[in-house]
Design an enzyme around this catalytic site. Structure first.
Site, PDB file in Angstrom:
ATOM      1  CE  LYS A  62      -5.452  -5.470 -11.847  1.00 42.48           C
ATOM      2  NZ  LYS A  62      -5.223  -6.503 -10.816  1.00 42.48           N
ATOM      3  CB  SER A  83      -1.823  -5.342  -9.105  1.00 44.90           C
ATOM      4  OG  SER A  83      -2.815  -6.315  -9.355  1.00 44.90           O
ATOM      5  CB  SER A  95      -4.388  -7.683  -6.885  1.00 50.69           C
ATOM      6  OG  SER A  95      -2.991  -7.637  -6.827  1.00 50.69           O
TER       7      SER A  95
HETATM    8  N1  GLN Z   1       1.153  -8.445  -4.349  1.00 53.38           N
HETATM    9  C1  GLN Z   1       1.093  -9.711  -5.002  1.00 53.38           C
HETATM   10  C2  GLN Z   1       2.118  -9.777  -6.102  1.00 53.38           C
HETATM   11  O1  GLN Z   1       2.775  -8.812  -6.303  1.00 53.38           O
HETATM   12  C3  GLN Z   1      -0.283  -9.985  -5.529  1.00 53.38           C
HETATM   13  C4  GLN Z   1      -0.589  -9.264  -6.784  1.00 53.38           C
HETATM   14  C5  GLN Z   1      -1.912  -9.680  -7.348  1.00 53.38           C
HETATM   15  O2  GLN Z   1      -2.766 -10.222  -6.665  1.00 53.38           O
HETATM   16  N2  GLN Z   1      -2.066  -9.451  -8.636  1.00 53.38           N
HETATM   17  O3  GLN Z   1       2.286 -10.743  -6.743  1.00 53.38           O
END
Ligand code: GLN
Length: 483
Positions: A76, A151, A175
């Site tokens: 990532k 994400s 995410s």
């Molecule tokens: N959807 C959550 C956020 O926008 C989690 C994102 C994540 O785990 N990086 O914060």
């Protein structure tokens, strides 16, 4: 060749059926051919990949072994990679080449992995749809009109489309697990502190945790083995021995106590997903598990608490991007304040700016007690709920998401609608617990995930349950058409 799992690749390499270099060539060609449809990569690292593959082949020829020796993966794009662009999905870091490798990257490289590239992601990991990336949205290989989740949407789409067997990802509020659910993968968020955050660009430091995304629990065990462990460079890393995760896969589920929280089955849950969750429960009962209804009474407060704490930490973490030391700098600033304002205004996208403002507001004098402190109290209550539940059960089971993957653009005008989709995943981050999502069926041709949660450091138990489930079901083997 591209259908092989990490476990199959390890066997093939050990039996000299093919070399890491051959496999790497095949996958690089496949990425070049198919990724334009998906947009799952921000950067490809062909040269590095081929040199790492050759080095891994040489190590094997010298008698070295290891499940990750010669295994192709991707990172990532928030894991720092020395000399390679590390963008975090943001214009702010479009020109940033990290001066060092993240601990996870260094550990996996030492184990012999081959880095094919850096995967697309929501900007600074903020999002659940991978639509906030500066490099454009990622498409879901199961239906190119739908989001892959976020994400870590790039890692998920690439692995689901068989462009590579596994990838690293991170999970601050879901995410790893949510994109796993949306793309028919197995994804594991480890216990907070299990995997080093050093060199992982910080979003919300008390919630962020790196982990594996792969097609099977068996592969998650292999990749987690290479990622986990104490790191003196990360002050929140925990000095606990790392067990042999692959060895934990084969335990019997006889007598395993599974808790199913009654709060999970509220009006917000798609009834077709509820049915698939019940089917997975029945499957595990057949394997000897005992089901018990439990309660997590403070779950309803988790989303508001998370969406105060995460932006608060983000507003602090992202203050380092000031146009001075690294990252985007505006043209011809008039003075220092102008430099800050325009560099940040130009470098950050809309969602990142929204969260910085929300976070700075929640931390400001006068509102700190009303928002930030209150959110921290809720965080403790959420954790206490889990501690009470784990006195009675060994794992907790439920849906990973309330809905399957939505259409690209469907939630763009309503950020809160997207935040609400995190309802099942966020609690594990608030409590620091490990969680895993595994494939459990389809709704309208789109994959559905079931989430398992376990007590601290019981990643092996999660992998064990998921592996036994996968030995008795075939959801995880389904392949998206066209890939
Ligand atoms: N959807 C959550 C956020 O926008 C989690 C994102 C994540 O785990 N990086 O914060």
């Amino acid at each position: 060749m591209h259908h092989m799992t990490l476990a199959e690749i390890a066997r093939g390499l050990a039996d000299k059926k093919f070399s890491s270099e051959e496999l790497t060539q095949v996958l690089l060609a496949r990425i070049a051919q198919l990724d334009p449809q998906l947009n799952s990569f921000i950067s490809l690292t062909e040269e590095l990949a081929l040199s790492q593959a050759k080095a891994a082949d040489a190590r094997r020829a010298n008698g070295e072994t290891g499940a990750l020796l010669g295994a192709p993966i991707a990172h990532k794009d928030l894991f720092c990679t020395q000399g390679i662009r590390t963008s975090c999905g943001s214009k702010m870091l479009d020109n940033f080449k990290a001066p060092y490798d993240a601990t996870v990257v260094a550990k996996l490289a030492a184990a012999g992995t081959v880095t094919l590239g850096k995967t697309n992601m929501d900007e600074f990991a903020m999002g659940s749809a991978n639509e906030s990336s500066y490099y454009g949205a990622v498409k879901n290989p199961w239906n190119l009109e739908h989001v892959p989740g976020g994400s870590s949407g790039g890692s998920a789409a690439a692995v689901a489309a068989r462009l590579l067997p596994a990838a690293t990802a991170t999970d601050t509020g879901g995410s790893i697990r949510q994109p796993a659910a949306f793309t028919n993968l197995t994804g594991l968020k480890p216990t907070y502190g299990r995997v080093s955050r050093w060199g992982m660009i910080a979003y919300a430091s008390s919630l962020d945790q790196g982990g594996p995304l792969a097609r099977t629990a068996e592969d998650c065990a292999i990749l987690l083995q290479g990622m986990a462990g104490f790191d003196p460079n990360d002050s929140t890393s925990i000095d606990e021995p790392v067990p042999d995760y692959s060895a934990s896969l084969n335990g019997s589920l006889q007598g395993l106590r599974i808790g199913v929280p009654k709060e999970y089955f509220s009006a917000g849950l798609d009834p077709r997903i509820a049915e698939l969750v019940h089917n997975s429960v029945k499957e595990l009962e057949k394997l000897g598990a005992v089901i018990k209804e439990i309660s997590l009474p403070n779950m309803q407060h988790a989303i508001p608490a998370y969406y105060v704490i995460a932006p608060a930490e983000a507003s602090s973490n992202l203050s380092r991007f000031d146009g001075v030391r690294f990252g985007h700098r505006c043209e011809n600033p008039e003075n220092l304040i102008d430099l800050y304002k325009r560099s940040r205004g130009e470098g950050f996208g809309a969602e990142v700016q929204r969260r910085i403002m929300v976070g700075a507001y929640a931390l400001s004098a006068g509102y700190y007690d009303a928002y930030y402190l209150k959110a921290q109290k809720i965080r403790r209550l959420v954790k206490n709920d889990f501690m009470t539940a784990f006195n009675e059960v060994d794992i907790i089971l439920g849906p990973t998401t309330p809905n399957p993957a939505w259409k690209l653009g469907a939630k763009n005008s309503d950020p809160v609608a997207e935040y609400l989709e995190d309802v099942y995943t966020i609690t594990a981050n608030l409590a620091g617990l490990p969680g895993l999502s595994m494939p459990a069926g389809f709704v309208d041709g789109l994959p559905v995930g079931v989430q398992l949660l376990a007590p601290y450091f019981q990643e092996g138990r999660l992998l064990n349950v998921a592996h036994q489930y996968q030995l008795n079901t075939d959801w995880h083997t389904r392949t998206p058409t066209g890939f």
